[in-house]
Write a protein that holds these residues in place. Structure first.
Motif, PDB file in Angstrom:
ATOM      1  N   PHE A  93       0.803  -1.216   0.000  1.00  0.00           N
ATOM      2  CA  PHE A  93       0.000   0.000   0.000  1.00  0.00           C
ATOM      3  C   PHE A  93       0.840   1.272   0.000  1.00  0.00           C
ATOM      4  N   GLY A  94       2.144   1.129   0.017  1.00  0.00           N
ATOM      5  CA  GLY A  94       3.010   2.299  -0.009  1.00  0.00           C
ATOM      6  C   GLY A  94       2.944   3.135   1.249  1.00  0.00           C
ATOM      7  N   GLY A  95       2.505   2.541   2.358  1.00  0.00           N
ATOM      8  CA  GLY A  95       2.353   3.292   3.598  1.00  0.00           C
ATOM      9  C   GLY A  95       3.576   3.169   4.486  1.00  0.00           C
ATOM     10  N   SER A  96       3.552   3.920   5.597  1.00  0.00           N
ATOM     11  CA  SER A  96       4.640   3.840   6.566  1.00  0.00           C
ATOM     12  C   SER A  96       4.189   4.426   7.892  1.00  0.00           C
ATOM     13  N   THR A  97       4.819   3.975   8.963  1.00  0.00           N
ATOM     14  CA  THR A  97       4.521   4.549  10.266  1.00  0.00           C
ATOM     15  C   THR A  97       5.008   5.997  10.332  1.00  0.00           C
ATOM     16  N   GLU A  98       6.077   6.301   9.596  1.00  0.00           N
ATOM     17  CA  GLU A  98       6.575   7.680   9.571  1.00  0.00           C
ATOM     18  C   GLU A  98       5.536   8.620   8.986  1.00  0.00           C
ATOM     19  N   THR A  99       4.842   8.173   7.952  1.00  0.00           N
ATOM     20  CA  THR A  99       3.784   9.002   7.366  1.00  0.00           C
ATOM     21  C   THR A  99       2.690   9.266   8.386  1.00  0.00           C
ATOM     22  N   LEU A 100       2.286   8.236   9.109  1.00  0.00           N
ATOM     23  CA  LEU A 100       1.245   8.428  10.118  1.00  0.00           C
ATOM     24  C   LEU A 100       1.700   9.431  11.175  1.00  0.00           C
TER      25      LEU A 100
END
Length: 250
Positions: A93-100
């Protein structure tokens, strides 16, 4: 974990990655922004409560949205989003905890961590206000709901069937997402929410997930009992501020 039905290969791949992903070293303690209060505030303004999803890509969409997710989040809130959903699953999904982390620092609405969480230690990698638990894929839902709540998270338990809804209620869930997408076949049917929501207790906050792409869909889900709607692709496809505004004012 309910594995009685076949799971789509794309989902099997996601679960394989989730099993291998490490958890946090230290137990988190969260001061969560209240999602039920945010929903109530939106309804007092005579608007539709919408969770806008920051979703760069997914196995069920084409292409990748490369905008800065923090700017997307700001635009969604400016468009009236009641809450935000941020993908933290990296491989598919191209996500990351850093983005959150970055998103939660700049907005004042509740933020949902959307991921495939299978173990308690996986809670402890990033702070969020809500945390997703998918009933179909966890071994002990009651234990994970309790562990999330003890940390201060608001667990959002996702279900697809009436049987999973009953399991979620028995596990102590009071925020339930009904996913119109069958993760076994990746097929979407809005009648899923209508069918499952009819079995839900009145004191459970219900979220309609997946397949909502028009004002007509919004009205249909609300009439079936949706307290809020989680909308990803239809908001990410274009001007996220305007798209969010359109859904919240339908």
């Amino acid at each position: 974990m309910n594995t009685s039905d076949a799971i789509a290969p794309a989902v099997e791949s996601i679960l394989d990655s989730a099993r291998e992903r490490e958890g946090g070293d230290e137990r988190l303690s969260i001061e969560a922004r209240s999602f039920p209060e945010a929903v109530a505030a939106t309804e007092r303004e005579d608007r539709v409560p919408v969770i806008s999803e920051v979703k760069p890509t997914s196995p069920t969409t084409e292409g990748v949205r490369e905008d800065d997710p923090v700017e997307l989040a700001r635009e969604m809130v400016a468009g009236g989003a009641t809450a935000l959903s941020v993908l933290t699953e990296p491989e598919h999904f191209g996500g990351s905890t850093e983005t959150l982390e970055r998103v939660r620092e700049v907005v004042d609405v509740p933020v949902l961590r959307k991921d495939f969480i299978l173990r308690e230690d996986q809670f402890d990698v990033v702070e969020a206000d809500l945390i997703l638990l998918i009933a179909r894929f966890v071994d002990d839902l009651e234990e994970l709901v309790a562990a999330a709540t003890d940390r201060g998270f608001q667990p959002l338990v996702e279900v697809h069937t009436a049987e999973e809804l009953e399991e979620a209620i028995d596990a102590g869930a009071d925020i339930v997402g009904i996913n119109n997408r069958d993760l076994g076949k990746l097929e979407v049917d809005l009648a899923t929410f209508e069918r499952v929501a009819a079995k839900a207790p009145e004191d459970v906050l219900l979220i309609a997930e997946s397949g909502i792409s028009s004002g007509e869909d919004v009205r249909r889900m609300r009439e079936a009992g949706a307290d809020a709607l989680l909308i990803g692709t239809a908001i990410m496809d274009g001007d996220v501020r305007e798209n969010t505004r359109e859904f919240t004012t339908t």
